[in-house]
Motif scaffolding. Structure first.
Motif, PDB file in Angstrom:
ATOM      1  N   TYR A   1       0.838  -1.197   0.000  1.00 17.51           N
ATOM      2  CA  TYR A   1       0.000   0.000   0.000  1.00 17.51           C
ATOM      3  C   TYR A   1       0.876   1.251   0.000  1.00 17.51           C
ATOM      4  O   TYR A   1       2.019   1.234   0.469  1.00 17.51           O
ATOM      5  N   ASN A   2       0.312   2.332  -0.528  1.00 14.28           N
ATOM      6  CA  ASN A   2       0.966   3.635  -0.420  1.00 14.28           C
ATOM      7  C   ASN A   2       0.908   4.120   1.015  1.00 14.28           C
ATOM      8  O   ASN A   2      -0.151   4.052   1.660  1.00 14.28           O
ATOM      9  N   ASP A   3       2.026   4.617   1.516  1.00 17.97           N
ATOM     10  CA  ASP A   3       2.049   5.278   2.814  1.00 17.97           C
ATOM     11  C   ASP A   3       1.803   6.758   2.557  1.00 17.97           C
ATOM     12  O   ASP A   3       2.713   7.493   2.171  1.00 17.97           O
ATOM     13  N   THR A   4       0.572   7.197   2.731  1.00 15.10           N
ATOM     14  CA  THR A   4       0.202   8.572   2.362  1.00 15.10           C
ATOM     15  C   THR A   4       0.926   9.628   3.182  1.00 15.10           C
ATOM     16  O   THR A   4       1.004  10.789   2.765  1.00 15.10           O
TER      17      THR A   4
ATOM     18  N   TYR B   1       6.083   2.977   0.796  1.00 17.43           N
ATOM     19  CA  TYR B   1       5.134   1.877   0.738  1.00 17.43           C
ATOM     20  C   TYR B   1       5.249   1.061   2.025  1.00 17.43           C
ATOM     21  O   TYR B   1       6.262   1.091   2.718  1.00 17.43           O
ATOM     22  N   TYR B   2       4.200   0.316   2.315  1.00 14.90           N
ATOM     23  CA  TYR B   2       4.251  -0.631   3.421  1.00 14.90           C
ATOM     24  C   TYR B   2       3.503  -1.895   3.041  1.00 14.90           C
ATOM     25  O   TYR B   2       2.676  -1.902   2.114  1.00 14.90           O
ATOM     26  N   VAL B   3       3.805  -2.981   3.738  1.00 16.80           N
ATOM     27  CA  VAL B   3       3.137  -4.253   3.536  1.00 16.80           C
ATOM     28  C   VAL B   3       2.017  -4.371   4.565  1.00 16.80           C
ATOM     29  O   VAL B   3       2.245  -4.176   5.758  1.00 16.80           O
ATOM     30  N   GLY B   4       0.818  -4.668   4.099  1.00 17.32           N
ATOM     31  CA  GLY B   4      -0.329  -4.786   4.995  1.00 17.32           C
ATOM     32  C   GLY B   4      -1.082  -6.082   4.768  1.00 17.32           C
ATOM     33  O   GLY B   4      -0.643  -6.968   4.041  1.00 17.32           O
ATOM     34  N   HIS B   5      -2.244  -6.182   5.422  1.00 18.42           N
ATOM     35  CA  HIS B   5      -3.106  -7.362   5.314  1.00 18.42           C
ATOM     36  C   HIS B   5      -2.313  -8.649   5.566  1.00 18.42           C
ATOM     37  O   HIS B   5      -2.430  -9.650   4.855  1.00 18.42           O
TER      38      HIS B   5
END
Length: 577
Positions: A479-482, A488-492
């Motif tokens: 995901y974009n780290d706004t 970016y970061y890894v999620g879910h």
């Protein structure tokens, strides 16, 4: 991956082989061979979005036919500005640098999706009904592409993607106007289609760079029952389709006895019912099929394998893609293990799941929001003009984002179980490894993610690869780290998933490892398969926090570190030494 073009010719170094000396390809039983009788396996890609735009490639929803897109643009710009946009698009979208890059990366074939309106007038616009007016634009563009492919040593397949009148009820893929008769309802359009192929075959009859003629892309028409079967999925005879393909073949053979004829079945290329009951109608023919969003197993291609064996004819996967890297690698492994050449779709668009990504701009994003109904007022004409022109220039490979992960998944990973570094990750005091810069490699080799692709045709339910839809095309959800530009970061994260990082330790010493995480969960770092840290907890909350472990001993040299997700639900941004 940085948002700039990586050195185009350094990703994969392979020997350039000229095609001219090999002669025109032909079929030999179940194989495509060169004039020395050597098996030729296509590893190709389609130039979708070049001569023919589709709405989804431009992030547009409804009314995705090219003529509808042009109408939208024309409502905002002057006629001269609208024409400038399309001239700029065609000038930059595909260039010699694209073809040279494909060769350097390991591809050996290109498929050109042709729009008839670059070669001839629509039948209802002919000054003299029944006559054919030829346009220089399409032929000149094709000549240039032939020259680039010849110089690079790459085969070119001509594909009639948008036929006169349009060949199906899936309107976007052929730029069909649903308010007018289709190709199947108007003899003049069929005559023009035949005449166009004869014109092309006359021009390229002796050109060995051209591997074959793909007569009609993805016909999808219910000849027996338009109301209940508009796309011809249940069609039993396909009589009108066969009749037109036979006419085109005869016209080509009147001027070109050598080039391979490629045909596609109904229902987006896969329904051959009735078409081959009497066998093949040409001795130099290939059957093409298309494959999307289903399982990559023998059963998924079984119908084509049976045709190949029964008719002793080569088969070719003429179009596939629009999925995750895992799906790509598995599909190519399946195809090549069965000696089936392939052509991916597409080379570039707005989006991450292709070798090249066309970058958008804020002005164009605002236009998309307006066209998709997310804002009520359009941008002013001047802003729209500059945004569209910027987008057209951004189609040039010099401004594209190169997705090394996609190229690696298509060219290296089908033949390798090795994980390699995505970046030159250095472990030294003060250095940081971004979470999204995990290794390149297969799912289960470079990373492990439980939802690694889109198999909705087989499973009946929606599935995805990268839920965040940015940066990379693996199953890992990025995901974009706004809060941070270009971060970016890894999620879910889910229990049992992991990410691997090939790193180089510069000095033997004890380190403190700081893992930047947020949201409740639990993780552990391992080194070369052994525990490097104890299990660690990611604190609940929405703020990023550095979870630290001191006195971690690392020896100078190469290491493989893995972040093991023990309890999912947290986000992971970076590891700092």
């Amino acid at each position: 991956m940085k948002k700039y073009v990586l050195p185009l010719l350094l990703l994969i170094a392979i020997t350039t082989q000229k095609l001219g000396a090999q002669g025109i390809l032909h079929t030999q039983g179940e194989k495509i061979v060169n004039d020395r009788g050597e098996n030729v396996l296509f590893r190709g890609i389609g130039l979708g979005g070049y001569m023919l735009q589709e709405g989804y490639m431009l992030h547009l929803g409804k009314d995705g036919q090219q003529h509808k897109i042009r109408e939208r643009i024309a409502r905002l710009l002057t006629p001269a500005q609208t024409q400038e946009f399309y001239d700029t698009w065609l000038a930059h979208h595909t260039t010699k640098a694209d073809i040279d890059s494909l060769k350097a990366w390991g591809f050996n074939q290109v498929r050109l999706p042709m729009h008839f309106n670059l070669y001839t007038l629509p039948a209802d616009k002919e000054p003299v009904p029944g006559q054919q007016t030829w346009l220089d634009k399409g032929f000149t563009m094709t000549d240039s592409l032939v020259a680039w492919c010849k110089a690079a040593g790459i085969y070119l397949i001509l594909d009639l993607h948008a036929a006169p009148g349009g060949q199906g009820n899936d309107l976007n893929i052929s730029d069909r106007d649903g308010d007018k008769p289709s190709l199947w309802q108007q003899v003049a359009d069929q005559d023009k289609t035949v005449a166009l192929w004869k014109k092309l075959a006359t021009r390229y009859a002796h050109e060995a760079t051209i591997a074959g003629y793909d007569l009609l892309n993805e016909p999808n028409w219910g000849f027996d029952n338009q109301e209940k079967d508009p796309n011809g999925i249940g069609e039993k005879t396909n009589g009108p389709l066969k009749a037109l393909l036979v006419r085109i073949t005869e016209a080509i053979r009147s001027v070109d006895k050598e080039h391979i004829i490629i045909i596609e079945g109904n229902a987006w290329g896969n329904n051959y019912n009735g078409m081959l009951n009497d066998g093949l109608w040409d001795k130099n023919m290939v059957l093409s099929f298309h494959k999307y969003w289903n399982n990559n197993d023998t059963a998924s291609i079984g119908h084509m394998l049976r045709y190949r064996q029964r008719l002793q004819v080569p088969i070719w996967l003429g179009e596939t893609g629009e999925n995750s890297n895992t799906w790509f690698t598995d599909a190519i492994t399946l195809f090549e293990s069965n000696n089936i050449g392939w052509s991916w779709w597409p080379l570039k668009k707005l989006g991450i799941n292709n070798p090249l990504q066309i970058p958008s701009n804020k002005g164009y994003d605002a236009l998309v929001d307006y066209w998709n109904g997310k804002r009520s007022t359009p941008p002013d004409a001047d802003s729209a003009y500059h945004a569209l022109l910027e987008l057209a220039n951004a189609t040039d490979i010099r401004h594209n984002i190169v997705h090394r992960d996609v190229i690696d998944a298509m060219i290296r990973q089908p033949h390798s179980l090795e994980a390699i570094a995505f970046k030159a990750n250095i472990a030294a005091p003060g250095t940081t490894i971004a979470a999204a810069d995990y290794d390149l490699g297969r799912n289960g080799v470079a990373y492990f993610d439980k939802d690694s692709g889109n198999y909705r045709i087989s499973t009946g339910h929606a599935s995805v690869g990268n839920r965040g839809g940015v940066y990379r095309n693996d199953g890992v959800d990025i995901y974009n780290d706004t809060a941070h530009t270009n971060a970016y970061y890894v999620g879910h994260t889910e229990d049992g998933e992991w990410l691997q990082y090939n790193i180089t330790v510069t000095d033997t010493r004890n380190y403190a490892l700081q893992t930047l995480v947020r949201g409740e969960g639990q993780f552990q770092w391992t080194e070369n398969g052994k525990a490097l840290t104890p299990p660690q907890s990611s604190p609940a909350g929405t703020a990023w926090q550095a979870v630290s472990t001191t006195k971690v001993h690392l020896v100078k040299g190469r290491h493989q570190l893995r972040l093991q997700v023990l309890k999912g639900g947290f986000d992971f941004a970076a590891l700092k030494f």
